[in-house]
Design an enzyme around this catalytic site. Structure first.
Site, short mmCIF file in Angstrom:
data_model
loop_
_atom_site.label_atom_id
_atom_site.label_comp_id
_atom_site.label_asym_id
_atom_site.label_seq_id
_atom_site.Cartn_x
_atom_site.Cartn_y
_atom_site.Cartn_z
N GLU A 254 0.94 -1.07 0.00
CA GLU A 254 0.13 -0.02 0.11
C GLU A 254 0.91 1.15 -0.10
O GLU A 254 0.90 2.02 0.66
CB GLU A 254 -0.89 -0.14 1.20
CG GLU A 254 -1.85 -1.04 1.24
CD GLU A 254 -2.82 -1.24 0.37
OE1 GLU A 254 -3.14 -0.33 -0.60
OE2 GLU A 254 -3.83 -2.13 0.21
N ASP B 222 -22.25 10.23 15.69
CA ASP B 222 -20.87 10.54 16.04
C ASP B 222 -20.60 11.45 17.21
O ASP B 222 -21.19 12.40 17.39
CB ASP B 222 -19.99 11.31 14.90
CG ASP B 222 -18.28 11.40 15.25
OD1 ASP B 222 -17.90 10.10 15.61
OD2 ASP B 222 -18.04 12.45 15.08
N ASP C 31 -20.42 5.50 17.36
CA ASP C 31 -18.95 5.23 17.48
C ASP C 31 -18.80 4.30 18.97
O ASP C 31 -19.33 4.85 19.73
CB ASP C 31 -18.20 6.59 17.35
CG ASP C 31 -16.83 6.42 17.60
OD1 ASP C 31 -16.14 5.31 17.45
OD2 ASP C 31 -16.08 7.36 17.60
N HIS D 62 -17.26 15.11 11.21
CA HIS D 62 -18.28 14.55 12.13
C HIS D 62 -19.21 13.88 11.64
O HIS D 62 -19.88 12.72 11.84
CB HIS D 62 -18.56 15.59 13.27
CG HIS D 62 -17.14 16.34 13.73
ND1 HIS D 62 -16.25 15.85 14.56
CD2 HIS D 62 -16.99 17.48 13.67
CE1 HIS D 62 -15.16 16.62 14.65
NE2 HIS D 62 -15.62 17.77 14.20
N ASP E 204 -18.35 10.88 9.53
CA ASP E 204 -18.23 9.75 10.19
C ASP E 204 -19.58 8.98 10.81
O ASP E 204 -20.03 7.88 10.68
CB ASP E 204 -17.68 10.33 11.79
CG ASP E 204 -15.89 10.10 11.49
OD1 ASP E 204 -15.60 9.67 10.32
OD2 ASP E 204 -15.21 10.66 12.53
#
Length: 418
Positions: free
Chosen positions: A135, A260, A316, A393, A396
């Site tokens: 990678e 989040d 989360d 945010h 997410d």
């Protein structure tokens, strides 16, 4: 056990294998799309060279150490088995290495996020002559790669280096630019799944590739053919900012909710969305954003917004107490399970969608985040891979979606990763 190399080396790499065998180059940059077998080839070749050169050791690098075990270390374990060398190599995870029992040669695995370990690598005999960057695009740029090369490849007559990666979407990524420059002793090779034996990939892989080709040719070119299709540094080039009408929302039948956690300076962020799997289109039509607001109050806000007891909220998992708080308030909340590589997976899933439609009136903060979100750049101004952990945010809150089971609705979907 005698293993035919043709059974473990994809036809796409026959000429590369012969080049290595004849000592024609000392650096091989292997790029290509998903399923192109480039990492498999590199792992097999490293093992062959270890056996051939009894005083040479190898180092395999990834940008982040905690991704090693389930990715490149597992790849090398596969190569050991594919070559029938299980009785010849000892594998350990602490330290993470393969040891050739006959000579004591080692293949060692390290992350670039611990430079101290890299500089302190020592071998009981011989020298490190083989280096594999997996990678490549995840590293911070050519300067970082060169620094690692200078630290590891010292002494000895023999040196061999592999750099494997899937070309990032943006043409301005440093790794894509790196492949435009021919260097002495370097061979650049591009491969795709089309040259990999079909039975190695399986029919599901082929079907998924053909489906994506039909519904999103641009994403297909990038993911499966390894073609950089984007310009500039924008992470999402599939965002459409437009009004989502009440009539559309009333017809949505696959509603998802993401949270989040945040307080200050990072905000608490909530999004409500619908996923049209047939058209691979995500509609984001609801958001809430708050600073300095506790769990009890945000739970009350969700109730006011219309979230019901049976509506799954994926949040989360870094804050299990907050998840537990929501459940104690009667909300169906579950933490997304974190794992190595899961951020990349969920972000690439979003990038591969045909469209992400965001209502700018209902979701102004979300629209701002998605349209302004860009890759970082190194000091030379070149785009580097990886997803910046800032001003994201609502991104997410949205990216938990692929892990809750996009074919499910209000039943218990499978847990996901964050």
């Amino acid at each position: 056990m005698i293993i035919k190399l043709s059974s473990v080396l994809s036809p796409a790499f026959r000429e590369v294998h012969n080049s290595i065998k004849n000592g024609e180059h000392n650096q091989y940059v292997l790029k290509g799309g998903r399923g192109s077998a480039k990492s498999s080839f590199a792992s097999v070749e490293v093992l062959l060279q270890i056996v051939k050169h009894p005083d040479v050791h190898a180092v395999v690098m990834r940008k982040v150490a905690n991704t090693l075990r389930t990715t490149v270390f597992a790849q090398y374990a596969w190569a050991v088995a594919a070559l029938g060398l299980q009785d010849d190599f000892k594998m350990t995870v602490s330290p993470m290495e393969l040891v050739y029992k006959k000579t004591g040669q080692k293949i060692m695995f390290f992350g670039a996020d611990d430079p101290g370990k890299i500089k302190s690598i020592k071998t009981a005999f011989g020298y490190i002559g083989i280096l594999h960057f997996e990678e490549l695009d995840q590293f911070g740029g050519e300067e970082e790669v060169r620094s690692i090369e200078q630290s590891i490849l010292r002494g000895g007559e023999y040196a061999l280096e592999f750099k494997t990666f899937n070309p990032p979407k943006t043409k301005n990524n440093w790794a894509n630019k790196y492949c435009l420059i021919n260097k002495p002793g370097q061979l650049i090779h591009h491969s795709t799944y089309k040259t990999t034996p079909r039975e190695w990939l399986g029919e599901r892989f082929i079907d998924d590739a053909e489906h994506l080709k039909a519904i999103n040719p641009k994403a297909y070119e990038h993911e499966y053919l390894g073609v950089p299709v984007g310009n500039g540094g924008a992470v999402f080039d599939n965002v459409t900012v437009e009004e989502i009408h009440d009539a559309q929302i009333a017809a949505f039948d696959r509603i998802y909710n993401g949270v989040d956690w945040g307080f200050y300076p990072d905000p608490w962020a909530f999004n409500r969305m619908h996923y049209d799997s047939a058209r691979r289109t995500l509609y984001i039509f609801g958001e809430l954003t708050r600073h300095r607001t506790g769990n009890a109050e945000t739970a009350r806000l969700l109730r006011q917004y219309g979230v019901q007891d049976t509506d799954l909220i994926t949040a989360d998992s870094a804050e299990p107490k907050s998840v537990a708080d929501y459940r104690s308030y009667g909300l169906f909340c579950r933490g997304a399970v974190k794992g190595p590589g899961s951020v990349d997976y969920s972000m690439k899933w979003l990038q591969a969608l045909v469209r992400i439609v965001i209502d700018p009136v209902r979701c102004p903060d979300t629209a701002k985040e998605f349209t302004a979100y860009e890759y970082d750049r190194n000091k030379e101004g070149e785009v580097i891979s990886g997803y910046p952990d800032r001003d994201n945010h609502h991104i997410d809150a949205v990216r938990y979606l692929p892990y809750v089971g996009c074919s499910a609705h209000h039943d218990e979907p499978s847990s996901g990763m964050a």
